[in-house]
Design an enzyme around this catalytic site. Sequence first.
Site, PDB file in Angstrom:
ATOM      1  N   SER A 102      10.427   6.205   9.984  1.00  0.00           N
ATOM      2  CA  SER A 102       9.213   5.610  11.588  1.00  0.00           C
ATOM      3  C   SER A 102       9.874   3.787  11.984  1.00  0.00           C
ATOM      4  O   SER A 102       9.356   3.343  10.993  1.00  0.00           O
ATOM      5  CB  SER A 102       7.806   5.744  10.506  1.00  0.00           C
ATOM      6  OG  SER A 102       6.914   5.110  12.549  1.00  0.00           O
ATOM      7  N   CYS A 113       3.611  -6.314  15.929  1.00  0.00           N
ATOM      8  CA  CYS A 113       2.335  -5.229  16.842  1.00  0.00           C
ATOM      9  C   CYS A 113       1.695  -5.769  17.409  1.00  0.00           C
ATOM     10  O   CYS A 113      -0.004  -5.657  16.885  1.00  0.00           O
ATOM     11  CB  CYS A 113       2.866  -3.556  16.861  1.00  0.00           C
ATOM     12  SG  CYS A 113       4.726  -3.102  16.804  1.00  0.00           S
ATOM     13  N   CYS A 145       2.952   8.118   1.676  1.00  0.00           N
ATOM     14  CA  CYS A 145       3.674   7.370   2.934  1.00  0.00           C
ATOM     15  C   CYS A 145       3.652   6.636   2.273  1.00  0.00           C
ATOM     16  O   CYS A 145       2.672   5.732   1.315  1.00  0.00           O
ATOM     17  CB  CYS A 145       2.120   7.323   4.009  1.00  0.00           C
ATOM     18  SG  CYS A 145       2.105   5.876   5.080  1.00  0.00           S
ATOM     19  N   GLY A 181       5.718  -2.630   7.173  1.00  0.00           N
ATOM     20  CA  GLY A 181       6.468  -2.643   7.103  1.00  0.00           C
ATOM     21  C   GLY A 181       7.537  -1.806   8.543  1.00  0.00           C
ATOM     22  O   GLY A 181       6.742  -1.058   8.530  1.00  0.00           O
ATOM     23  N   GLU A 182       8.644  -2.586   8.594  1.00  0.00           N
ATOM     24  CA  GLU A 182       9.728  -1.572   8.872  1.00  0.00           C
ATOM     25  C   GLU A 182      10.641  -1.658   8.898  1.00  0.00           C
ATOM     26  O   GLU A 182      12.053  -2.350   7.960  1.00  0.00           O
ATOM     27  CB  GLU A 182      10.341  -3.083  10.376  1.00  0.00           C
ATOM     28  CG  GLU A 182      10.622  -2.625  11.404  1.00  0.00           C
ATOM     29  CD  GLU A 182      10.723  -1.174  11.466  1.00  0.00           C
ATOM     30  OE1 GLU A 182      10.346  -0.455  12.517  1.00  0.00           O
ATOM     31  OE2 GLU A 182      11.981   0.040  11.695  1.00  0.00           O
ATOM     32  N   SER A 225       8.055   4.622  17.378  1.00  0.00           N
ATOM     33  CA  SER A 225       6.637   4.561  17.669  1.00  0.00           C
ATOM     34  C   SER A 225       6.950   4.059  19.067  1.00  0.00           C
ATOM     35  O   SER A 225       7.657   2.167  18.711  1.00  0.00           O
ATOM     36  CB  SER A 225       6.098   3.361  16.689  1.00  0.00           C
ATOM     37  OG  SER A 225       6.188   4.067  15.564  1.00  0.00           O
ATOM     38  N   LEU A 226       7.072   4.427  20.393  1.00  0.00           N
ATOM     39  CA  LEU A 226       7.772   4.348  21.393  1.00  0.00           C
ATOM     40  C   LEU A 226       5.836   3.543  21.925  1.00  0.00           C
ATOM     41  O   LEU A 226       6.605   2.791  22.532  1.00  0.00           O
ATOM     42  CB  LEU A 226       7.992   5.262  22.049  1.00  0.00           C
ATOM     43  CG  LEU A 226       8.175   5.303  23.745  1.00  0.00           C
ATOM     44  CD1 LEU A 226       9.493   4.169  23.689  1.00  0.00           C
ATOM     45  CD2 LEU A 226       8.317   6.917  24.284  1.00  0.00           C
ATOM     46  N   HIS A 227       5.248   3.918  21.443  1.00  0.00           N
ATOM     47  CA  HIS A 227       3.553   3.750  22.281  1.00  0.00           C
ATOM     48  C   HIS A 227       3.757   3.485  23.739  1.00  0.00           C
ATOM     49  O   HIS A 227       2.642   3.063  24.604  1.00  0.00           O
ATOM     50  CB  HIS A 227       3.142   2.467  21.389  1.00  0.00           C
ATOM     51  CG  HIS A 227       3.285   3.174  19.892  1.00  0.00           C
ATOM     52  ND1 HIS A 227       3.050   4.079  19.701  1.00  0.00           N
ATOM     53  CD2 HIS A 227       3.785   1.957  18.561  1.00  0.00           C
ATOM     54  CE1 HIS A 227       2.601   4.002  18.276  1.00  0.00           C
ATOM     55  NE2 HIS A 227       3.678   2.489  17.564  1.00  0.00           N
ATOM     56  N   CYS A 230      -1.607   5.893   7.980  1.00  0.00           N
ATOM     57  CA  CYS A 230      -0.968   4.408   7.011  1.00  0.00           C
ATOM     58  C   CYS A 230      -0.853   3.610   8.089  1.00  0.00           C
ATOM     59  O   CYS A 230      -0.962   3.271   8.961  1.00  0.00           O
ATOM     60  CB  CYS A 230       0.715   5.515   7.482  1.00  0.00           C
ATOM     61  SG  CYS A 230       0.930   6.961   6.182  1.00  0.00           S
ATOM     62  N   CYS A 249      -1.483  -3.608  15.459  1.00  0.00           N
ATOM     63  CA  CYS A 249      -1.288  -3.176  14.219  1.00  0.00           C
ATOM     64  C   CYS A 249      -1.505  -3.965  12.747  1.00  0.00           C
ATOM     65  O   CYS A 249      -1.230  -5.719  12.788  1.00  0.00           O
ATOM     66  CB  CYS A 249       0.597  -3.042  13.912  1.00  0.00           C
ATOM     67  SG  CYS A 249       0.744  -2.791  12.280  1.00  0.00           S
ATOM     68  N   GLU A 273       1.001  -1.498  -0.075  1.00  0.00           N
ATOM     69  CA  GLU A 273      -0.251   0.219  -0.005  1.00  0.00           C
ATOM     70  C   GLU A 273       1.007   1.249  -0.024  1.00  0.00           C
ATOM     71  O   GLU A 273       1.817   0.948   0.106  1.00  0.00           O
ATOM     72  CB  GLU A 273      -0.860   0.013   0.887  1.00  0.00           C
ATOM     73  CG  GLU A 273      -0.089   0.318   2.548  1.00  0.00           C
ATOM     74  CD  GLU A 273      -0.542  -0.036   3.975  1.00  0.00           C
ATOM     75  OE1 GLU A 273      -2.050  -0.714   3.755  1.00  0.00           O
ATOM     76  OE2 GLU A 273      -0.397   1.035   4.356  1.00  0.00           O
ATOM     77  N   ASN A 322      -6.458   3.353  16.081  1.00  0.00           N
ATOM     78  CA  ASN A 322      -7.608   3.361  14.492  1.00  0.00           C
ATOM     79  C   ASN A 322      -7.466   1.745  15.156  1.00  0.00           C
ATOM     80  O   ASN A 322      -7.671   0.930  15.005  1.00  0.00           O
ATOM     81  CB  ASN A 322      -7.200   3.527  13.578  1.00  0.00           C
ATOM     82  CG  ASN A 322      -6.652   4.277  12.779  1.00  0.00           C
ATOM     83  OD1 ASN A 322      -8.170   5.269  12.922  1.00  0.00           O
ATOM     84  ND2 ASN A 322      -6.311   4.458  11.148  1.00  0.00           N
ATOM     85  N   CYS A 370       4.606  -7.550   7.786  1.00  0.00           N
ATOM     86  CA  CYS A 370       5.751  -6.884   8.985  1.00  0.00           C
ATOM     87  C   CYS A 370       6.265  -7.979  10.270  1.00  0.00           C
ATOM     88  O   CYS A 370       5.164  -8.395  10.767  1.00  0.00           O
ATOM     89  CB  CYS A 370       5.316  -5.425   9.803  1.00  0.00           C
ATOM     90  SG  CYS A 370       6.380  -4.864  10.686  1.00  0.00           S
TER      91      CYS A 370
END
Length: 373
Positions: free
Chosen positions: A211, A125, A114, A179-180, A234-236, A353, A128, A88, A310, A121
Amino acid sequence: MKSVLFDDQAIANYAKEKKVQPFKVKQIFYEMYKNQNIDFDDMTTISKEMRAELAESFVPISLEVDKIKEDKQTTKIWFKTHDGHLIETVIIYHRQPTKHVKNNTPKINRITLCISSQVGCPVNCLFCVTGKLGFSRNLTRDEIISQVLYANNYIKKKFGKKDDNTLHAVRNVVFMGMGEPLLNYDNMRHAIQVMLQQDRFSLSKRHITISTAGIIPGIKKMVTDMIDVKLAISLHAPNQDLREKIMPIARTYKLNDLMRSIDEYVKATKNRIFYEYIMIKDVTDKPELAKQLCQLLRGRLAHVNLIPYNTNPAIKLGESDMETIREFQRILEKFGITTTVRDSMGRSVKSACGQLWFEKVKWKNEENEDEDD
Ligand code: SAH
Ligand code: SF4
């Protein structure tokens, strides 16, 4: 398989073999990067004969479009890779504030793209959708660059020229699709070089964002290679326990070590870090976690981006309500940390994204329903 037309090495070999003059080679790159063309027919500064010859050995880009959906703020593109995977890419249009609008058509201020760096990935997580797909493979450097070339061509066709007579084009690129990126380091690095190069995309390094979920070896390599584009972490979660619960990668790359590698990056680049913090109802959004986050970021060059979670049917997590998000933001700001709440652009259509997979499933269902009608 044919090479892509923007592959420097393949073009150099071709030029040598066919004795193509250097200025003609330059024209090819000019057509793709500056004139934003990805169809041989449109590359009219190159002779018809040469275009026909080139078409025998090259394809302009290495991705095919599978489906496009758009609204006023975004264009969501699904590409199919040569081996049948879907990835995407989202074009995001930032328009002028409505008070400047004449005739109800807000002008485009800037355009962000994006992009994806992997098919699926491996990081998985908890929150995600991409993680739920599992991991198939890294995208090649050609596939990463193809996303930008396609987008620029799409934008040119849609909007044409700006008032200053230059073409509308992608201004910002964020590695926030599938992806990472730091697990596909070499290809990401090469693609960034092409994005920065004057005679290629010529983007500003301030307009490229990587990111990452916190892949420490990748951050260290960025320091060594002096890749000083924008870095979003991406701490979260502000502590090791909670981070491990929602991001399994935190078991491998511990929060303390991550913060140390970020400090090294900041020391080397002097760049402010953008911390992404997802607001999941009753999981990450409690006031005491905001206080912990303040302590974690104390004395550090940081900006926090609060991302409303989301929702999607495959994951049993809820979205924090706006009042809770604002309260969290107030705690951070009182402590002196600049904080933004990610705006809702595109969220109503689930185009944020990394969130498109469900759209795709939905489209497939819709198509099936259409066929049933
Ligand atoms: N793998 C990288 C880049 C892609 S994800 C990374 O994780 O940073 C891009 C961003 O979308 C990340 O900050 C990610 O945490 C966020 N994201 C993933 N799932 C989300 C969801 N359900 N709601 C809101 N943001 C999400
Ligand atoms: Fe991968 Fe990023 Fe999704 Fe985590 S949030 S699974 S790292 S794409």
